[in-house]
Design a protein around this motif. Structure first.
Motif, PDB file in Angstrom:
ATOM      1  N   SER A  18       3.426   3.749  15.772  1.00 60.78           N
ATOM      2  CA  SER A  18       2.255   3.778  14.882  1.00 60.78           C
ATOM      3  C   SER A  18       2.191   5.021  14.010  1.00 60.78           C
ATOM      4  O   SER A  18       1.173   5.278  13.385  1.00 60.78           O
ATOM      5  CB  SER A  18       0.937   3.696  15.661  1.00 60.78           C
ATOM      6  OG  SER A  18       0.922   2.548  16.430  1.00 60.78           O
ATOM      7  N   LEU A  19       3.251   5.819  13.972  1.00 55.54           N
ATOM      8  CA  LEU A  19       3.224   7.015  13.125  1.00 55.54           C
ATOM      9  C   LEU A  19       3.037   6.654  11.668  1.00 55.54           C
ATOM     10  O   LEU A  19       2.413   7.393  10.916  1.00 55.54           O
ATOM     11  CB  LEU A  19       4.535   7.787  13.270  1.00 55.54           C
ATOM     12  CG  LEU A  19       4.586   8.845  14.347  1.00 55.54           C
ATOM     13  CD1 LEU A  19       5.844   9.639  14.192  1.00 55.54           C
ATOM     14  CD2 LEU A  19       3.383   9.764  14.249  1.00 55.54           C
ATOM     15  N   LEU A  20       3.568   5.488  11.274  1.00 57.06           N
ATOM     16  CA  LEU A  20       3.454   5.095   9.865  1.00 57.06           C
ATOM     17  C   LEU A  20       1.987   4.967   9.470  1.00 57.06           C
ATOM     18  O   LEU A  20       1.644   5.122   8.313  1.00 57.06           O
ATOM     19  CB  LEU A  20       4.168   3.776   9.626  1.00 57.06           C
ATOM     20  CG  LEU A  20       5.594   3.868   9.110  1.00 57.06           C
ATOM     21  CD1 LEU A  20       6.167   2.482   8.938  1.00 57.06           C
ATOM     22  CD2 LEU A  20       5.663   4.620   7.793  1.00 57.06           C
ATOM     23  N   HIS A  21       1.134   4.675  10.451  1.00 56.03           N
ATOM     24  CA  HIS A  21      -0.280   4.578  10.126  1.00 56.03           C
ATOM     25  C   HIS A  21      -0.958   5.946  10.200  1.00 56.03           C
ATOM     26  O   HIS A  21      -1.698   6.328   9.306  1.00 56.03           O
ATOM     27  CB  HIS A  21      -0.967   3.606  11.082  1.00 56.03           C
ATOM     28  CG  HIS A  21      -2.442   3.502  10.839  1.00 56.03           C
ATOM     29  ND1 HIS A  21      -2.940   3.171   9.605  1.00 56.03           N
ATOM     30  CD2 HIS A  21      -3.504   3.704  11.643  1.00 56.03           C
ATOM     31  CE1 HIS A  21      -4.258   3.172   9.673  1.00 56.03           C
ATOM     32  NE2 HIS A  21      -4.620   3.501  10.896  1.00 56.03           N
ATOM     33  N   THR A  22      -0.681   6.711  11.274  1.00 60.20           N
ATOM     34  CA  THR A  22      -1.399   7.968  11.453  1.00 60.20           C
ATOM     35  C   THR A  22      -0.899   9.047  10.499  1.00 60.20           C
ATOM     36  O   THR A  22      -1.676   9.867  10.048  1.00 60.20           O
ATOM     37  CB  THR A  22      -1.283   8.470  12.896  1.00 60.20           C
ATOM     38  OG1 THR A  22       0.087   8.414  13.269  1.00 60.20           O
ATOM     39  CG2 THR A  22      -2.085   7.610  13.832  1.00 60.20           C
ATOM     40  N   MET A  23       0.395   9.122  10.256  1.00 61.38           N
ATOM     41  CA  MET A  23       0.886  10.100   9.272  1.00 61.38           C
ATOM     42  C   MET A  23       1.963   9.469   8.392  1.00 61.38           C
ATOM     43  O   MET A  23       3.153   9.704   8.593  1.00 61.38           O
ATOM     44  CB  MET A  23       1.365  11.390   9.946  1.00 61.38           C
ATOM     45  CG  MET A  23       2.041  11.235  11.269  1.00 61.38           C
ATOM     46  SD  MET A  23       2.258  12.783  12.205  1.00 61.38           S
ATOM     47  CE  MET A  23       2.289  14.053  10.997  1.00 61.38           C
ATOM     48  N   ALA A  50      -4.328  -2.459   5.861  1.00 62.27           N
ATOM     49  CA  ALA A  50      -4.436  -2.704   4.422  1.00 62.27           C
ATOM     50  C   ALA A  50      -4.230  -1.415   3.646  1.00 62.27           C
ATOM     51  O   ALA A  50      -3.589  -1.383   2.615  1.00 62.27           O
ATOM     52  CB  ALA A  50      -5.790  -3.314   4.103  1.00 62.27           C
ATOM     53  N   ARG A  51      -4.783  -0.296   4.168  1.00 63.05           N
ATOM     54  CA  ARG A  51      -4.705   0.969   3.453  1.00 63.05           C
ATOM     55  C   ARG A  51      -4.086   2.021   4.340  1.00 63.05           C
ATOM     56  O   ARG A  51      -4.251   2.012   5.542  1.00 63.05           O
ATOM     57  CB  ARG A  51      -6.107   1.448   3.071  1.00 63.05           C
ATOM     58  CG  ARG A  51      -6.708   0.687   1.960  1.00 63.05           C
ATOM     59  CD  ARG A  51      -8.182   0.996   1.874  1.00 63.05           C
ATOM     60  NE  ARG A  51      -8.736   0.273   0.747  1.00 63.05           N
ATOM     61  CZ  ARG A  51      -8.615   0.681  -0.505  1.00 63.05           C
ATOM     62  NH1 ARG A  51      -8.009   1.815  -0.777  1.00 63.05           N
ATOM     63  NH2 ARG A  51      -9.121  -0.019  -1.496  1.00 63.05           N
ATOM     64  N   TYR A  52      -3.401   2.910   3.702  1.00 56.95           N
ATOM     65  CA  TYR A  52      -2.846   4.045   4.430  1.00 56.95           C
ATOM     66  C   TYR A  52      -3.431   5.313   3.841  1.00 56.95           C
ATOM     67  O   TYR A  52      -3.475   5.462   2.623  1.00 56.95           O
ATOM     68  CB  TYR A  52      -1.320   4.071   4.297  1.00 56.95           C
ATOM     69  CG  TYR A  52      -0.649   3.015   5.105  1.00 56.95           C
ATOM     70  CD1 TYR A  52      -0.223   3.272   6.398  1.00 56.95           C
ATOM     71  CD2 TYR A  52      -0.453   1.738   4.598  1.00 56.95           C
ATOM     72  CE1 TYR A  52       0.380   2.294   7.156  1.00 56.95           C
ATOM     73  CE2 TYR A  52       0.148   0.757   5.343  1.00 56.95           C
ATOM     74  CZ  TYR A  52       0.563   1.037   6.618  1.00 56.95           C
ATOM     75  OH  TYR A  52       1.157   0.072   7.372  1.00 56.95           O
ATOM     76  N   ARG A  53      -3.907   6.223   4.704  1.00 56.39           N
ATOM     77  CA  ARG A  53      -4.435   7.479   4.182  1.00 56.39           C
ATOM     78  C   ARG A  53      -3.480   8.599   4.487  1.00 56.39           C
ATOM     79  O   ARG A  53      -2.985   8.716   5.611  1.00 56.39           O
ATOM     80  CB  ARG A  53      -5.803   7.765   4.784  1.00 56.39           C
ATOM     81  CG  ARG A  53      -6.875   7.227   3.873  1.00 56.39           C
ATOM     82  CD  ARG A  53      -8.258   7.788   4.139  1.00 56.39           C
ATOM     83  NE  ARG A  53      -8.284   9.133   4.681  1.00 56.39           N
ATOM     84  CZ  ARG A  53      -9.136   9.474   5.650  1.00 56.39           C
ATOM     85  NH1 ARG A  53      -9.919   8.578   6.173  1.00 56.39           N
ATOM     86  NH2 ARG A  53      -9.181  10.717   6.063  1.00 56.39           N
ATOM     87  N   LEU A  54      -3.208   9.421   3.480  1.00 55.46           N
ATOM     88  CA  LEU A  54      -2.286  10.537   3.650  1.00 55.46           C
ATOM     89  C   LEU A  54      -2.813  11.477   4.723  1.00 55.46           C
ATOM     90  O   LEU A  54      -4.007  11.759   4.788  1.00 55.46           O
ATOM     91  CB  LEU A  54      -2.169  11.280   2.319  1.00 55.46           C
ATOM     92  CG  LEU A  54      -0.779  11.778   1.937  1.00 55.46           C
ATOM     93  CD1 LEU A  54       0.205  10.618   1.945  1.00 55.46           C
ATOM     94  CD2 LEU A  54      -0.817  12.440   0.590  1.00 55.46           C
ATOM     95  N   GLU A  55      -1.897  11.965   5.575  1.00 59.34           N
ATOM     96  CA  GLU A  55      -2.328  12.836   6.657  1.00 59.34           C
ATOM     97  C   GLU A  55      -2.718  14.209   6.117  1.00 59.34           C
ATOM     98  O   GLU A  55      -2.349  14.578   5.010  1.00 59.34           O
ATOM     99  CB  GLU A  55      -1.211  12.988   7.693  1.00 59.34           C
ATOM    100  CG  GLU A  55       0.054  13.633   7.181  1.00 59.34           C
ATOM    101  CD  GLU A  55       1.065  12.609   6.711  1.00 59.34           C
ATOM    102  OE1 GLU A  55       0.653  11.591   6.117  1.00 59.34           O
ATOM    103  OE2 GLU A  55       2.259  12.831   6.929  1.00 59.34           O
TER     104      GLU A  55
END
Lengths: 287, 646
Positions: B417-422, B489-494
């Motif tokens: 899940s790193l692609l989502h968290t960072m 749906a959306r990814y937020r930059l870490e």
């Protein structure tokens, strides 16, 4: 002009040949099991059906690897058709399989992940044979270029008989046939469902099928290349080998992954290594 | 007219000297200023400035190439004094750490140095050579050290800020950290520029000391123990190198060029043993694994991108003179052995930094193996690996550092899940790993060349093949884990310090760009360098070198590009309605939106989870390492045996 023809052949004709071969596979398998079986062009109908289905996915990452799988498979054939570097073609082919592995392990389905792990084990089992094949061809022709095979005076089978035998076993793995169909198979397995390709559906599964057609052509083409100069003999042998693979598929049980690696690394790889040593010795003695 | 040429020659001379002086002294001064800086922002500013200036100086120096700098005989006195001071410092720290064996080695080294000095005063005729020189090989390393090193320094300023918030290291410690890390660049520049064996030894010792201090930085018992071990092994290498200096002096040479020219095999073997220690080859690999306790920028800079390359660089530099000798065959075997065994052990590791450490040992082994094969093609392959490995592996270490700060773990199994968290870091990590093993990129092309070059040595080629296969295994596992992600749906930059994020992006762009252009780089830069190193190469060897540059490059660029475009188009036109939960081992439970629970026996909810294969029983690190070390010691002994039976 010859190059254009070769490219056209491997990009357009090769998958069609692979498609017909896969259709024949299903007919023969059905007859062996006492069924009538589907028509010869059933893979084509399947392809059309899959293409029209909804493109269901688990995430967006896995899609990229389907494209890479197909692209690297076609690239392997193109490199060989251009008479290019065989080690490069080997790497392209390996990455084609690897992209399926990486794609399958990017979802949280345990079946898909286990299938991916097993696929890597398969690669560990058969890749040495492929590499030894390339080494053997180099020792025979003195060049890594695929085009050098065509210029040989005697067919490869004369100098690489043991590698040929090892290759036949590796072929069985690559075609996902029993006893080595541990990662995925055309028949859904109880413990693995559909393995590597489980989380692909619709058009993406269709693309994987197309890549499989290319690969069938490639693998049997390599069999034929052992008999180069007597190309029709080679085609004949390739067809016999394919029929043999189907028969073995139907009479064998599926076996464990570790058994597969152990089996490959003992007899076939050692046979191939013997063949290579023999070529080295002949080279040093012949100067 | 003559006067004009004379003055031009003079300015050229001073310009070269100035370049060397700036490359060596500037980072040392910058480090000292950073140490003195009372505030963090000032320290960061000084480090940034030093990084920028040394990167510029490095690139500028390479445009002057090739050049050499000769100095008056005073420099020998300076070198010996510097060396004695460094040995004294090492002995002081060793005493502090209760490393009596190291103190003993330091005493031996002082003895060797004094012996060399006295014997040198006895007027042995020695050919005087340039003290420093910059040729293609050194130039490549200078660019790597200063450009990639500079980027890592910038990253380190951000990293240490976060690191100190996590309770690692206090203010005063941080100043010392940047003193050593920045100053290291200067010492490393000196190491690759040095031609005189005395100066080489000085910088060799200096980098050892830097490595020790940085490994010890955290001050925990584990860090101190590992630092002591690193010091012991590298000081051993330093002593062997000093011995090489004595033997070289007796043979009438005082520089690497002299050793090359008079083919002093004994010196070569001694230098190679020193190189094996520095490059962490089996049987002297254990210190590099321990070195992973250091903060991650240290691992990126010293223990993957630059310092450990010094050993491989030394072998590579000397190899052309000893082409085809039995010594070289053994060196190729040692390298190949390290390549395969380290790759096998990397498969069994789930600690990300240990995987990277083993992979570094493995790639250094491949460089040494290529140097040992000693054909122009092998030399070119080794050069390619030096360049591309430094960039990719440095990047990966930086990524792991960022990930560790975010998730608090360096275990690969925790990186789902790193692609989502960072998303940025995970994307860069995946890109970095792909450049290690995918066709158009440089690492894979250099492996291809390594295999083609090793073909004449059956044992080495088997080792290289086995190692390559295992390499693919551990990277594939890791990539799969990092990119395991549900649909979002959306990814937020870490959130991350801007310096870290900027460096990740810039270095990733460099790695991707350089990797894609690897064949062009090969033809333009590497091929002429390999030809220059082997001026008397056989026609067949030159043909092999040229053939590798003439690979069909369009298919390997076009097909992956098509795939990537197709993927981007699909993502662009993606319809979220097509997303489904994965097929688990039973009916999915829809308790939450992203549930990985399924209904199992007795209607119990079970979370689906599958870990990767590590073969911890078959590839057991504790069981394999002693045997591998034993075999490797036998190989090293046979190196001496080959020497005796010459």
């Amino acid at each position: 002009m010859g190059t254009v023809m070769a490219l056209f052949f491997v990009v357009v004709v090769a998958p069609l040949v692979g498609l017909v071969l896969n259709g024949a596979d299903r007919v023969v398998t059905a007859r062996l099991q006492g069924r009538v079986g589907p028509p010869l062009l059933q893979p084509l109908y399947d392809l059309v059906k899959l293409w029209r289905k909804e493109p269901l996915v688990v995430n967006r990452v896995q899609i990229g690897y389907v494209y890479l799988h197909l692209a690297f498979m076609v690239m392997t054939l193109v490199l060989l058709a251009l008479g290019g570097d065989m080690v490069l073609a080997l790497f392209a082919h390996a990455f084609s399989a690897l992209s399926l592995v990486i794609g399958a392990s990017s979802v949280r389905s345990p079946f898909s992940r286990i299938g991916a792990q097993r696929k890597i084990m398969q690669m560990l089992a058969y890749e040495p044979v492929f590499i030894l094949l390339v080494v053997g061809i180099y020792l025979r022709t003195g060049s890594f270029m695929a085009s050098a095979v065509g210029r040989l005076d005697a067919p490869l089978i004369v100098s690489l008989p043991l590698v040929f035998l090892a290759y036949l076993v590796a072929l069985e793995i690559k075609l996902e046939k029993s006893p080595f169909d541990v990662a995925t198979s055309h028949h859904a397995h109880q413990e693995l469902v559909k393995g590597v390709t489980l989380e692909y559906a619709g058009p993406y599964l269709a693309l994987i099928e197309v890549a499989h057609f290319y690969e069938t052509f490639l693998l049997l083409g390599i069999v034929a290349a052992f008999f180069v100069r007597q190309i029709w003999l080679g085609v004949g042998v390739a067809l016999v080998v394919y029929a043999g693979a189907i028969v073995v598929d139907n009479v064998c049980a599926r076996l464990r992954t570790t058994w597969m690696v152990r089996c490959l690394w003992t007899v076939p790889v050692m046979l191939a290594v013997c063949n290579i040593i023999w070529l080295y010795v002949r080279r040093t003695q012949g100067g | 007219m003559e006067a004009l040429i004379g003055s031009q020659g003079l300015t050229k001379m001073t310009r070269n000297e100035l370049a060397v002086a700036v490359l060596v002294v500037l980072p040392l001064v910058g480090g000292a200023l950073a140490w003195l800086a009372p505030w963090r922002w000032l320290r960061s500013a000084v480090v940034w400035l030093t990084a920028g200036l040394s990167a510029a100086a490095g690139v500028y120096a390479v445009t002057l190439l090739p050049f050499s700098v000769t100095l008056g005989s005073w420099h020998e006195v300076v070198a010996v004094v510097c060396e004695l001071m460094l040995v004294g410092l090492v002995a002081y720290f060793a005493w502090d750490e209760r490393g009596w064996l190291i103190v003993g080695l330091c005493a031996v080294q002082v003895g060797v140095l004094i012996f060399e000095w006295l014997e040198g005063a006895g007027q042995i005729p020695v050919i005087k050579d340039a003290v420093f020189c910059l040729d293609g090989l050194a130039g490549a390393l200078v660019v790597i050290i200063n450009v990639i090193g500079g980027l890592i320094l910038v990253y380190a300023t951000g990293y240490m800020k976060v690191h100190s918030c996590h309770g690692g290291g206090r203010g005063a410690r941080e100043g010392r950290f940047f003193l050593v890390l920045t100053g290291f660049l200067g010492l490393m520049n000196g190491l690759v520029l040095a031609n005189h064996l005395g100066w080489l030894s000085v910088f060799w010792e200096g980098t050892t000391l830097c490595s020790f201090l940085l490994i010890r930085h955290e001050g925990t018992p584990e860090a101190r123990g590992n630092a002591r071990r690193a010091l012991l092994i590298n000081v051993f290498g330093g002593v062997v190198m000093s011995l090489a200096g004595v033997v070289a002096q007796r043979g009438g040479a005082e520089s690497l060029e002299g050793v090359l020219g008079s083919r002093l095999t004994v010196v070569f073997v001694l230098l190679c043993i020193a190189a094996l220690a520095k490059s962490a080859q089996f049987p002297l690999q254990s210190w590099l694994l321990g070195a992973m306790v250091a903060p991650t920028p240290v691992s990126a800079l010293l223990h993957s991108a630059t310092m450990v390359k010094a050993g491989a660089y030394l072998v590579l530099r000397l190899a052309p003179a000893f082409e085809g000798s039995a010594v070289m065959d053994v060196i190729a075997l040692i390298g190949g052995f390290s390549f395969a065994v380290a790759a096998a052990l990397a498969v069994s590791q789930s600690n990300a930094k240990r995987v990277l450490a083993y992979s570094t040992i493995s790639n250094l082994g491949l460089i040494v193996a290529c140097a040992g094969i000693g054909t122009p093609l092998a030399y070119a392959a080794a050069l390619m690996i030096v360049c591309f490995h430094a960039a990719s592996k440095g990047l990966l270490f930086l990524c792991v550092g960022a990930i560790e700060q975010e998730i608090g773990s360096r275990d690969i199994e925790d990186m789902g899940s790193l692609l989502h968290t960072m998303p940025l870091t995970a994307g860069v990590t995946i890109a970095g790993m792909l450049t290690m093993l995918v066709p158009p990129f440089g690492m894979l092309m250099s492996k291809l060349m390594a295999i083609e070059a090793a073909i004449e040595a059956p044992l080495v080629v088997l080792l290289v093949i086995a190692g390559s296969a295992l390499t693919v295994f551990f990277w594939a596992k890791w990539i799969g884990r990092v990119q395991t992600v549900s649909y979002h749906a959306r990814y937020r930059l870490e959130r991350m310090p801007r310096s870290m994020m900027g460096v990740l992006v810039v270095l990733c762009a460099m790695v991707l760009g350089g990797g894609l252009g690897s064949l062009a780089i090969y033809r333009q830069v590497i091929e002429p360098m390999a030809l220059g190193a082997f001026p008397h190469a056989a026609e067949k060897a030159v043909a092999a070198l040229r053939a590798a540059g003439q690979l069909h490059s369009w298919p390997i660029l076009v097909f992956p590009l098509l795939a990537v475009i197709a993927w981007l188009v699909t993502v662009w036109r993606f319809n979220p309605g097509y997303v489904r939960l994965p097929y688990l081992a039973g009916e999915n439970r829809d308790e939450t939106e992203l549930s990985y629970k399924f209904t199992s026996v007795k209607d119990e909810p079970v979370v689906a989870w599958a870990t990767s294969l590590y073969f911890r029983r078959t590839l057991n690190e504790e069981r394999i390492t002693p045997w591998a070390n034993l075999l490797a010691w036998l190989l090293v002994l046979s190196l001496l045996g080959v020497l005796g039976g010459r």
